[in-house]
Design a protein around this motif. Structure first.
Motif, PDB file in Angstrom:
ATOM      1  N   TYR A 107      -7.006   5.567  -6.754  1.00 32.65           N
ATOM      2  CA  TYR A 107      -6.747   4.416  -7.650  1.00 32.65           C
ATOM      3  C   TYR A 107      -6.681   3.134  -6.843  1.00 32.65           C
ATOM      4  CZ  TYR A 107      -5.109   8.879  -9.957  1.00 32.65           C
ATOM      5  OH  TYR A 107      -5.356  10.051 -10.667  1.00 32.65           O
ATOM      6  N   PRO A 108      -7.356   2.317  -7.641  1.00 36.74           N
ATOM      7  CA  PRO A 108      -7.515   0.838  -6.843  1.00 36.74           C
ATOM      8  C   PRO A 108      -6.313   0.209  -6.536  1.00 36.74           C
ATOM      9  CG  PRO A 108      -9.264   1.078  -8.571  1.00 36.74           C
ATOM     10  CD  PRO A 108      -8.266   2.375  -8.726  1.00 36.74           C
ATOM     11  N   ASP A 109      -6.233  -0.500  -5.434  1.00 36.53           N
ATOM     12  CA  ASP A 109      -5.024  -1.257  -5.036  1.00 36.53           C
ATOM     13  C   ASP A 109      -3.831  -0.408  -5.143  1.00 36.53           C
ATOM     14  OD1 ASP A 109      -6.713  -3.652  -5.134  1.00 36.53           O
ATOM     15  OD2 ASP A 109      -6.294  -3.655  -7.168  1.00 36.53           O
ATOM     16  N   SER A 110      -4.105   0.852  -4.732  1.00 27.55           N
ATOM     17  CA  SER A 110      -2.800   1.689  -4.439  1.00 27.55           C
ATOM     18  C   SER A 110      -2.176   1.110  -3.035  1.00 27.55           C
ATOM     19  CB  SER A 110      -3.103   3.037  -4.134  1.00 27.55           C
ATOM     20  OG  SER A 110      -3.622   3.382  -5.488  1.00 27.55           O
ATOM     21  N   PHE A 111      -2.996   0.830  -1.886  1.00 26.27           N
ATOM     22  CA  PHE A 111      -2.585   0.414  -0.733  1.00 26.27           C
ATOM     23  C   PHE A 111      -3.028  -0.823  -0.172  1.00 26.27           C
ATOM     24  CE2 PHE A 111      -3.425   5.244  -0.436  1.00 26.27           C
ATOM     25  CZ  PHE A 111      -1.886   5.498  -0.262  1.00 26.27           C
ATOM     26  N   TYR A 112      -2.341  -1.630   0.630  1.00 29.47           N
ATOM     27  CA  TYR A 112      -2.719  -3.096   1.162  1.00 29.47           C
ATOM     28  C   TYR A 112      -2.974  -3.016   2.560  1.00 29.47           C
ATOM     29  CZ  TYR A 112      -0.311  -3.870  -3.251  1.00 29.47           C
ATOM     30  OH  TYR A 112      -0.155  -4.149  -4.657  1.00 29.47           O
ATOM     31  N   PRO A 113      -4.302  -3.647   3.024  1.00 32.65           N
ATOM     32  CA  PRO A 113      -4.702  -3.533   4.309  1.00 32.65           C
ATOM     33  C   PRO A 113      -3.735  -4.322   5.425  1.00 32.65           C
ATOM     34  CG  PRO A 113      -5.941  -5.080   3.095  1.00 32.65           C
ATOM     35  CD  PRO A 113      -5.139  -4.336   2.044  1.00 32.65           C
ATOM     36  N   VAL A 114      -3.781  -4.116   6.457  1.00 34.12           N
ATOM     37  CA  VAL A 114      -2.948  -4.815   7.408  1.00 34.12           C
ATOM     38  C   VAL A 114      -3.927  -6.380   7.812  1.00 34.12           C
ATOM     39  CG1 VAL A 114      -2.380  -4.838  10.002  1.00 34.12           C
ATOM     40  CG2 VAL A 114      -2.199  -2.985   8.847  1.00 34.12           C
ATOM     41  N   SER A 115      -3.065  -7.360   7.682  1.00 29.66           N
ATOM     42  CA  SER A 115      -3.861  -8.692   7.777  1.00 29.66           C
ATOM     43  C   SER A 115      -4.585  -8.803   9.187  1.00 29.66           C
ATOM     44  CB  SER A 115      -3.044  -9.969   7.588  1.00 29.66           C
ATOM     45  OG  SER A 115      -2.251  -9.793   6.371  1.00 29.66           O
ATOM     46  N   VAL A 170       3.186   0.347  15.118  1.00 30.04           N
ATOM     47  CA  VAL A 170       2.509  -0.476  14.279  1.00 30.04           C
ATOM     48  C   VAL A 170       1.739   0.249  12.916  1.00 30.04           C
ATOM     49  CG1 VAL A 170       2.256  -2.344  16.090  1.00 30.04           C
ATOM     50  CG2 VAL A 170       0.230  -0.795  15.433  1.00 30.04           C
ATOM     51  N   PRO A 171       1.953  -0.401  11.752  1.00 34.35           N
ATOM     52  CA  PRO A 171       1.254   0.188  10.668  1.00 34.35           C
ATOM     53  C   PRO A 171      -0.194  -0.016  10.451  1.00 34.35           C
ATOM     54  CG  PRO A 171       1.844  -1.884  10.039  1.00 34.35           C
ATOM     55  CD  PRO A 171       2.449  -1.911  11.600  1.00 34.35           C
ATOM     56  N   LEU A 172      -0.848   1.277   9.769  1.00 35.70           N
ATOM     57  CA  LEU A 172      -2.204   1.322   9.689  1.00 35.70           C
ATOM     58  C   LEU A 172      -2.774   0.556   8.573  1.00 35.70           C
ATOM     59  CD1 LEU A 172      -4.586   3.044  10.897  1.00 35.70           C
ATOM     60  CD2 LEU A 172      -4.457   4.660   9.374  1.00 35.70           C
ATOM     61  N   TYR A 173      -1.758   0.780   7.368  1.00 34.41           N
ATOM     62  CA  TYR A 173      -1.932  -0.034   6.286  1.00 34.41           C
ATOM     63  C   TYR A 173      -0.609  -0.177   5.373  1.00 34.41           C
ATOM     64  CZ  TYR A 173      -1.883   5.047   4.766  1.00 34.41           C
ATOM     65  OH  TYR A 173      -1.517   6.228   4.362  1.00 34.41           O
ATOM     66  N   SER A 204     -11.046  -2.863  14.098  1.00 31.69           N
ATOM     67  CA  SER A 204     -12.597  -2.520  14.073  1.00 31.69           C
ATOM     68  C   SER A 204     -12.942  -2.107  12.431  1.00 31.69           C
ATOM     69  CB  SER A 204     -12.860  -1.203  14.848  1.00 31.69           C
ATOM     70  OG  SER A 204     -12.035  -0.101  14.395  1.00 31.69           O
ATOM     71  N   GLY A 205     -11.903  -2.119  11.694  1.00 31.97           N
ATOM     72  CA  GLY A 205     -12.337  -1.751  10.360  1.00 31.97           C
ATOM     73  C   GLY A 205     -12.364  -0.387   9.927  1.00 31.97           C
ATOM     74  N   VAL A 206     -11.950   0.292  10.802  1.00 35.34           N
ATOM     75  CA  VAL A 206     -11.858   2.105  10.582  1.00 35.34           C
ATOM     76  C   VAL A 206     -10.720   2.338   9.553  1.00 35.34           C
ATOM     77  CG1 VAL A 206     -11.497   4.111  11.690  1.00 35.34           C
ATOM     78  CG2 VAL A 206     -13.095   2.718  12.781  1.00 35.34           C
ATOM     79  N   ALA A 207      -9.734   1.523   9.836  1.00 32.20           N
ATOM     80  CA  ALA A 207      -8.497   1.712   9.030  1.00 32.20           C
ATOM     81  C   ALA A 207      -8.746   1.874   7.288  1.00 32.20           C
ATOM     82  CB  ALA A 207      -7.408   0.964   9.213  1.00 32.20           C
ATOM     83  N   ASP A 208      -9.509   0.427   7.233  1.00 30.70           N
ATOM     84  CA  ASP A 208      -9.847   0.088   5.973  1.00 30.70           C
ATOM     85  C   ASP A 208     -10.594   1.007   5.436  1.00 30.70           C
ATOM     86  OD1 ASP A 208      -8.306  -2.258   6.149  1.00 30.70           O
ATOM     87  OD2 ASP A 208      -9.807  -3.695   6.280  1.00 30.70           O
ATOM     88  N   GLU A 209     -11.811   1.458   6.063  1.00 31.00           N
ATOM     89  CA  GLU A 209     -12.673   2.453   5.521  1.00 31.00           C
ATOM     90  C   GLU A 209     -11.988   3.949   5.120  1.00 31.00           C
ATOM     91  OE1 GLU A 209     -15.654   2.911   8.659  1.00 31.00           O
ATOM     92  OE2 GLU A 209     -16.464   1.009   8.503  1.00 31.00           O
ATOM     93  N   ILE A 267      10.554  -2.871  -5.447  1.00 33.74           N
ATOM     94  CA  ILE A 267      11.724  -2.803  -4.618  1.00 33.74           C
ATOM     95  C   ILE A 267      11.586  -2.643  -3.260  1.00 33.74           C
ATOM     96  CG2 ILE A 267      11.857  -0.433  -5.120  1.00 33.74           C
ATOM     97  CD1 ILE A 267      15.004  -0.906  -5.653  1.00 33.74           C
ATOM     98  N   ARG A 268      10.580  -2.229  -2.666  1.00 36.94           N
ATOM     99  CA  ARG A 268      10.242  -2.065  -1.283  1.00 36.94           C
ATOM    100  C   ARG A 268       8.831  -2.343  -0.892  1.00 36.94           C
ATOM    101  NH1 ARG A 268      15.359  -1.871  -1.501  1.00 36.94           N
ATOM    102  NH2 ARG A 268      16.608  -0.613  -0.078  1.00 36.94           N
ATOM    103  N   SER A 269       8.528  -2.854   0.119  1.00 34.64           N
ATOM    104  CA  SER A 269       7.142  -2.767   0.692  1.00 34.64           C
ATOM    105  C   SER A 269       7.232  -2.223   2.181  1.00 34.64           C
ATOM    106  CB  SER A 269       6.577  -4.260   0.713  1.00 34.64           C
ATOM    107  OG  SER A 269       6.771  -4.947  -0.402  1.00 34.64           O
ATOM    108  N   PHE A 270       6.457  -1.405   2.523  1.00 30.64           N
ATOM    109  CA  PHE A 270       6.299  -0.534   3.808  1.00 30.64           C
ATOM    110  C   PHE A 270       5.016  -0.806   4.422  1.00 30.64           C
ATOM    111  CE2 PHE A 270      10.031   1.578   1.388  1.00 30.64           C
ATOM    112  CZ  PHE A 270      10.992   1.006   2.462  1.00 30.64           C
ATOM    113  N   GLY A 271       5.041  -0.751   5.842  1.00 32.54           N
ATOM    114  CA  GLY A 271       3.984  -0.308   6.726  1.00 32.54           C
ATOM    115  C   GLY A 271       4.028   1.080   6.791  1.00 32.54           C
ATOM    116  N   ASN A 272       2.720   1.924   6.654  1.00 37.28           N
ATOM    117  CA  ASN A 272       2.681   3.232   6.833  1.00 37.28           C
ATOM    118  C   ASN A 272       2.519   3.518   8.374  1.00 37.28           C
ATOM    119  OD1 ASN A 272       2.395   4.769   4.203  1.00 37.28           O
ATOM    120  ND2 ASN A 272       1.392   2.786   3.844  1.00 37.28           N
TER     121      ASN A 272
END
Length: 288
Positions: free
Chosen positions: A273-281, A127-130, A260-265, A230-235
């Motif tokens: 650079y802001p908004d380079s990645f997107y969190p898992v919902s 499953v993706p981390l972000y 637990s919020g660790v991934a977002d931290e 052109i693509r969106s991916f989970g890491n």
């Protein structure tokens, strides 16, 4: 004659026994293979890691060799939560990482890796981390590709890294275009340099790679699909095929880091650079 018949019967029995034993071995292997990696990891108390350098997911200090990055910190914490040692055993590349996993050189591959159908033939993904998005980058003012279908032309050159997602996007979506193929250990910023220097018409990279390149090379490239990647991916982490026990353990541990919020931290820590990645919902909405 009776002696010959006896020998024949004995030979048949021996052959049948050998075939039976081989079949039992094969059957036994097929039923227990799902637990092989998990059992090995738990018995040894460690997870052997193959890793791909892919900043900021995984960073390697060129002077000391020390690793860092979002996935480095995440996997170290994952190991602590599981009570397992993390052994960063082997650096690998985009084109060879799955092969090494398949022959057991390491137990999983780390580096913020994007799933694809091509890779899924020989490996599974956690499953993706972000999440990340991929843009289409050309020289500024190059307006030939307002319709992306125009890329699929033998006169268009796409810069790609062998085995990396840029090459997969090019081969699956634009098979008629020519490729400027760079070795699999090439830094992804070199794809954008190929555009800047006119060696290729376009390439595909994620936002954070482009932002870093533009910081050092202002106004050198442009993303022609800023609002429609052109693509969106989970890491993700790459895990072996047919190892459901091990895969389940890793997925549970990653889910714990996300919820637990660790991934977002960790993303905030390394997201230059802001908004380079997107969190898992999150799996629920606390608002009523």
């Amino acid at each position: 004659m009776r002696m010959n018949n006896t020998k024949t019967v004995l030979l048949v029995v021996i052959v049948a026994l050998i075939v039976s034993l081989i079949g039992a071995k094969i059957f036994s292997g097929s039923t227990s293979s799902n637990q092989d990696v998990l059992t090995k990891v738990l018995d040894k108390g460690e997870i052997k890691i193959g890793y791909v350098i892919n900043p900021p997911s995984l960073i390697k200090n060129p002077n000391t060799g020390q690793l860092s990055g979002i996935y480095y910190d995440a996997v170290e914490q994952l190991g602590k939560n599981l009570g397992l040692k993390i052994n960063w055993a082997e650096e690998t590349g985009w084109g060879t990482m799955v092969e090494g996993l398949g022959v057991g050189r390491y137990d999983m591959v780390v580096g913020g890796i994007w799933p694809s159908a091509t890779r899924a033939r020989r490996a599974n993904f956690s499953v993706p981390l972000y999440f990340s998005t991929v843009g289409v980058y050309t020289k500024p003012g190059d307006n030939r590709f307002s319709d992306l279908n125009r890329i699929n032309n033998k006169n268009i050159i796409i810069a790609v890294v062998d085995g990396e997602m840029s090459s997969i996007i090019a081969s699956t979506s634009f098979p008629n275009a020519k490729l400027l193929s760079l070795p699999q250990d090439t830094q992804l910023s070199q794809l954008l340099l190929s555009i800047k220097t006119g060696k290729a018409d376009l390439t595909f990279v994620e936002k954070i790679i482009a932002e870093e390149f533009l910081a050092n090379n202002p106004n050198s490239v442009q993303n022609i699909v800023p609002n429609n990647p052109i693509r969106s991916f989970g890491n993700t982490i790459v895990v072996p095929k047919n190892q459901s026990g091990f895969e389940g353990m890793i997925n549970t541990a990653i889910g714990e880091l996300v919820n637990s919020g660790v991934a977002d931290e960790l993303v905030k820590k390394y997201e230059k650079y802001p908004d380079s990645f997107y969190p898992v919902s999150k799996p629920y909405n606390p608002s009523r």
